[in-house]
Design an enzyme around this catalytic site. Structure first.
Site, mmCIF file in Angstrom:
data_model
loop_
_atom_site.group_PDB
_atom_site.id
_atom_site.type_symbol
_atom_site.label_atom_id
_atom_site.label_comp_id
_atom_site.label_asym_id
_atom_site.label_seq_id
_atom_site.Cartn_x
_atom_site.Cartn_y
_atom_site.Cartn_z
ATOM 1 N N ASN A 12 -100.950 41.452 22.311
ATOM 2 C CA ASN A 12 -101.207 42.048 23.712
ATOM 3 C C ASN A 12 -99.860 42.376 24.622
ATOM 4 O OD1 ASN A 12 -102.043 42.600 26.157
ATOM 5 N ND2 ASN A 12 -102.887 40.475 26.548
ATOM 6 N N TRP A 13 -99.533 43.644 24.189
ATOM 7 C CA TRP A 13 -98.266 43.744 25.056
ATOM 8 C C TRP A 13 -98.213 43.687 26.694
ATOM 9 C CZ3 TRP A 13 -96.358 48.490 21.435
ATOM 10 C CH2 TRP A 13 -96.039 48.158 20.282
ATOM 11 N N LYS A 14 -99.453 43.715 27.098
ATOM 12 C CA LYS A 14 -99.724 43.516 28.650
ATOM 13 C C LYS A 14 -99.011 44.697 29.172
ATOM 14 C CE LYS A 14 -100.418 38.742 28.317
ATOM 15 N NZ LYS A 14 -100.261 37.197 28.969
ATOM 16 N N HIS A 98 -109.542 39.681 30.255
ATOM 17 C CA HIS A 98 -108.409 38.923 30.297
ATOM 18 C C HIS A 98 -108.190 38.061 31.574
ATOM 19 C CE1 HIS A 98 -104.266 37.598 29.895
ATOM 20 N NE2 HIS A 98 -104.272 37.794 28.533
ATOM 21 N N GLU A 100 -105.674 37.707 33.134
ATOM 22 C CA GLU A 100 -104.726 38.040 34.306
ATOM 23 C C GLU A 100 -105.523 39.080 34.836
ATOM 24 O OE1 GLU A 100 -101.739 39.209 31.487
ATOM 25 O OE2 GLU A 100 -101.066 37.125 31.502
ATOM 26 N N GLU A 170 -108.565 31.562 25.652
ATOM 27 C CA GLU A 170 -107.128 31.678 26.100
ATOM 28 C C GLU A 170 -106.911 30.614 27.276
ATOM 29 O OE1 GLU A 170 -104.836 35.439 24.842
ATOM 30 O OE2 GLU A 170 -105.908 35.716 26.781
ATOM 31 N N GLY A 176 -98.518 32.245 28.637
ATOM 32 C CA GLY A 176 -96.942 32.576 29.152
ATOM 33 C C GLY A 176 -96.339 31.309 29.594
ATOM 34 N N SER A 216 -99.506 31.182 24.193
ATOM 35 C CA SER A 216 -98.132 30.547 23.829
ATOM 36 C C SER A 216 -98.268 30.368 22.365
ATOM 37 C CB SER A 216 -97.798 29.308 24.583
ATOM 38 O OG SER A 216 -97.422 29.662 26.017
#
Ligand code: PGA
Length: 254
Positions: A12-14, A98, A100, A170, A176, A216
């Site tokens: 997941n490159w976000k 997600h 975020e 997650e 992160g 992570s």
């Protein structure tokens, strides 16, 4: 590793990588992962890089994912991406819900469920994310939170759709932060989620659904996490932005 479910590792490159940076990264991955046949590899670049990355991965063993999807089709929905736009680029997977997006865009379980249904109606495979915050874990309500999110985010999916869906546990406190859930902590939640799936869809469906762990994940902890009986892959953020790190995770998971 001996598991009936095929492992799936997704990057997941976000909101990272310009188009040219994405092209460079995926070119390295194509080169370094060419011989990997044992598991499914997915990269999820930002929308702006999907077109060029799509052309590059077409003949490779790497599949393409997007990071979000509209809950509607084409139309007057400024800023949204409709399923047909992804399908034309050979996108196969789409990350939904997600943490975020739940946090910053206030996405709800009901929205995630509508997006998941939209994905399935258009032959896209949703990767549906869920997970508790640190406060929720410390309050001892992890299972309650996870069950609510799982039930709400999958509401309305048929048996066939559920079997295709990928889930991603997650824990928000591990994303992160460099703090990984221990393999035992992760396995406990994964096993619980499989129980929830059993109560919703029955055991044979539940046994087939792949549940990724995310938070992570790196080369040094991948083997231990993915060696757990109910952990069927990883959703990787930070460590997917560098080809060496992502390749190491994949090689250590075989
Ligand atoms: P991380 O992110 O690997 O950087 O913790 C995982 C994710 O958010 O999907």
């Amino acid at each position: 590793m001996d598991k009936t479910r095929r492992l799936i590792i997704a990057g997941n490159w976000k909101s990272n990588k310009t188009n040219s940076e994405a092209v460079a990264l995926v070119s390295e991955l194509i080169r370094d992962l060419a011989n990997v046949k044992e598991l499914d590899i997915v990269v999820c670049p930002p929308f702006t890089a999907l077109s060029d990355v799509s052309r590059l991965v077409l003949e490779s063993n790497i599949r393409l994912g997007a990071q979000n999807l509209s809950d509607a089709g084409y139309g007057a929905f400024t800023g949204e991406i409709a399923p047909g736009m992804l399908r034309e680029l050979s996108v196969r997977y789409v990350i939904l819900g997600h943490s975020e997006r739940r946090q910053f865009q206030k996405e709800t379980d009901a929205q995630v469920a509508r997006k998941a249904a939209n994905a399935h109606s258009n032959n896209l495979i949703p990767i549906v994310c869920f997970g508790e915050t640190l406060a929720e874990r410390e309050a001892g309500i992890t299972e309650q939170i996870v069950e609510t999110q799982v039930r709400g985010s999958l509401a309305g999916l048929s048996v066939e759709q559920m079997e295709m869906t990928v889930l991603a546990y997650e824990p928000v406190w591990a994303i992160g932060t460099g703090k990984t859930a221990s393999s035992a902590q992760a396995q406990e939640v994964h096993a619980f989620v499989r129980q929830v799936l059993t109560s919703l869809y029955g055991e044979s469906v539940s046994r087939r659904v792949r549940i990724q762990y995310g938070g992570s994940v790196k080369g040094s902890n991948a083997r231990e996490l993915l060696g757990q009986p109910d952990i069927d892959g990883a959703l990787v953020g930070g460590a997917s932005l560098d080809s060496k790190n992502f390749v190491e995770i994949i090689k250590n998971s075989i």
